[in-house]
Every structure is written in C-alpha cells, then in structure tokens.
Design an enzyme around this catalytic site. Sequence first.
Site, PDB file in Angstrom:
ATOM      1  N   HIS A   1     -31.931 -12.136  30.360  1.00  0.00           N
ATOM      2  CA  HIS A   1     -32.748 -11.763  31.533  1.00  0.00           C
ATOM      3  C   HIS A   1     -33.453 -12.990  32.126  1.00  0.00           C
ATOM      4  CE1 HIS A   1     -34.982  -8.174  33.545  1.00  0.00           C
ATOM      5  NE2 HIS A   1     -34.938  -9.224  34.354  1.00  0.00           N
TER       6      HIS A   1
ATOM      7  N   GLU B   1     -34.057  -4.228  26.023  1.00  0.00           N
ATOM      8  CA  GLU B   1     -34.307  -5.675  25.993  1.00  0.00           C
ATOM      9  C   GLU B   1     -35.503  -5.989  25.111  1.00  0.00           C
ATOM     10  OE1 GLU B   1     -34.545  -7.209  29.988  1.00  0.00           O
ATOM     11  OE2 GLU B   1     -32.595  -6.408  30.516  1.00  0.00           O
TER      12      GLU B   1
HETATM   13  C1  8YV Z   1     -38.539 -10.279  35.881  1.00  0.00           C
HETATM   14  C2  8YV Z   1     -36.886  -9.330  37.311  1.00  0.00           C
HETATM   15  O1  8YV Z   1     -39.479  -9.754  36.715  1.00  0.00           O
HETATM   16  O2  8YV Z   1     -37.579  -9.699  39.531  1.00  0.00           O
HETATM   17  C3  8YV Z   1     -37.238  -8.886  38.682  1.00  0.00           C
HETATM   18  O3  8YV Z   1     -37.169  -7.680  38.939  1.00  0.00           O
HETATM   19  O4  8YV Z   1     -36.231  -8.647  36.618  1.00  0.00           O
HETATM   20  C4  8YV Z   1     -37.369 -10.628  36.774  1.00  0.00           C
HETATM   21  O5  8YV Z   1     -37.694 -11.557  37.742  1.00  0.00           O
HETATM   22  C5  8YV Z   1     -39.160 -11.386  35.137  1.00  0.00           C
HETATM   23  O6  8YV Z   1     -38.388 -11.519  34.032  1.00  0.00           O
HETATM   24  C6  8YV Z   1     -40.579 -11.131  34.698  1.00  0.00           C
HETATM   25  O7  8YV Z   1     -40.826  -9.812  34.280  1.00  0.00           O
END
Ligand code: 8YV
Length: 321
Positions: free
Chosen positions: A280, A261
């Site tokens: 994402h 990503e």
């Molecule tokens: C990311 C996520 O944390 O909660 C998670 O594990 O993948 C998302 O909420 C957010 O993109 C910030 O890093």
Amino acid sequence: MRVLISIGERNFPRDVAEGLEALAEVIYLSAREKGYWEALREAVALVAGGERIDEEFLDRAPRLRLVARFGVGYDNVDVEACTRRGVYVTHTPGVLSGAVADLTWGLILSLARGLPGADRFVRERWAQGLERLPFGFDLEGKTLGIIGLGRIGAEVARRAQGFGVRVLYHDVVRKPELEEAYGVEYAPLEELLRASDIVSIHVPLLPSTERLIGERELRMMKPTALLINTSRGRVIDQRALLKALREGWIKGAGLDVYEEEPIPLDDPLLRLENVVLTPHIGSATRETRRRMAEACALNVKAVLEGRRPPNLVPEQRIDDR
Ligand code: 8YV
C-alpha cells in the site's frame, strides 16, 4: 482547541504542523498509542489515517468538528454518521494521482518484464550460467483496460500514451473530454475484461464496487492478461483471484492493496510466483505525502478559523449541487 494527528511526523512534517500551532494545540498520537483516546476526547480536528471512524468512534470524540482524511479514499469513514453530528469530512484528492499512476505503471512493467525474478536471478544464480529467464512481453500495441477513469485512472491513461498502448475504460459516467485528450475508448465492463491484456482498477471502495472483480469477471479475462490493483483490496474477491492465478485463468497480478492489511504472512498469495506485491505505497513519495499533509493542514486551518474546509468529500458538498 486541539488537533490530533494520527499519521505520524513522517507523513505530517512538523513544519506543516507549525502553521496550525498558532491556532491550536497539536498532538501526534497514532490510534495504537497510549493516550490516543484521551487526546481524542478534546480534539476539534483529527488528521486520520486508515482507522475506522464510525458511531462508536465519534462517541469518544464529543468535540470533533473535522475528520481530515490523509488520503483520497475515505471508505474507513462513516460519512453519514459524521454529517449527522455536524462533523466535516475532508480528503486529499488530486495531489496523489500522479504517484499512484506511477506505481501502477511500475507494477505493470514489473510483471511484463519479470523484474522481481530478474533481480533475484542476478543476485543468486546468473553467474552460475545454467539457467535462462523466461522472456517478457512488449507493451507497445497491447490493450490496457482502466476500470474507473477518475483522477488517478486519467493519469494512468495519460502515461499509457508514451507506451504506445491502446486504452479502453469503463466508468459509471462517460468522459468525452478524456476520450478526446488521451484517445481512450469507452467499453462496457465485460467487453473491457475480454479485450484487455492488462486490467487496472481505479475505483473507490463503495457498496457498488465491493467485489466488483470476482470469479465470473476473472474468468472473462484473457489467460495471458494481468490484473493490477492500486485502489482498495476489497474491490477484488481475493479468494477468487488466488484461484485464478493458481489455475491460470489469468497470467499474473500486481497488487498494492489487499482485503486485509497488512496481508498475513501465511496468506497463500505470498507463495505465488506470478504476482508482484507492494505494501500500500501508492501515495508514498516524499513530494506527494508532503502535498497530502499540506492539503490536510488547509482543511484543519479552515475549521479552526470557523470556515468551511476546502476539500469536503462529495457527500458533504451540498452547497455545490
Ligand atoms: C493512504 C490511500 O491514505 O489516498 C488513499 O486513499 O489509500 C493512501 O494514500 C495512505 O496510505 C495513508 O493512510
């Protein structure tokens, strides 16, 4: 004392940070910005995004007592290394489950009704009146297979009731209370893959879930089935998925997460018509991101005040066992 916030003001609003300012100096800097590593040397707490936090990182953070992950997944954090050094690791479980479940249904509906193609059609070709769009399919009466019936999977199941969808689930543990509450049925993974019209993944990324869905599993799915992933890209073997989508082993995929990503612009997945892709954004709503920031702030505050933070990751919740 210093708190370093690497996720930006948009994610961690200033007014949430204000609550910490009486206790510490609060600095906003992302890992890509100049001065980050210098700021990290003095930081007691870090509010972290997706940056890799391993031994090498911790060597550069000698005063660190807390890694507060802004998110529920913490596969980017070497928890063992943190524990060895007496660094707490927290995350934000619960507050984002609804948002991720909503996006999951958004991807399901987008694929079932061909929404991205329909939108393009209206903008570019409808008025020419020459073509017709392919029909979509009803959700009512279809079978949804949820892999991982944790907090997020359960919210997906709850929403499924409104769509009249039968729900199968697979998990490492049976969840009798959710079976009862939402009428979901446990199935071994292979059975779930074979029986589902839609398969949605809601597991954390662990050594045991990495490439959980590969060529073998994709070949078990119905040729009419959809695969949805809002968890972590590496749970699916992305090359195998590409092959499956090209060769029609499955009908389509809705993805919010990728092996790499951002997914490179020249990735062949981006050329396929039978996929709906989002960048994402599972937790990216105003309300949810604010709750995530507030949860991180509570953890930071606790550590600054010499208390144990409330949202420790399970590996560090030794006293609770
Ligand atoms: C990311 C996520 O944390 O909660 C998670 O594990 O993948 C998302 O909420 C957010 O993109 C910030 O890093």
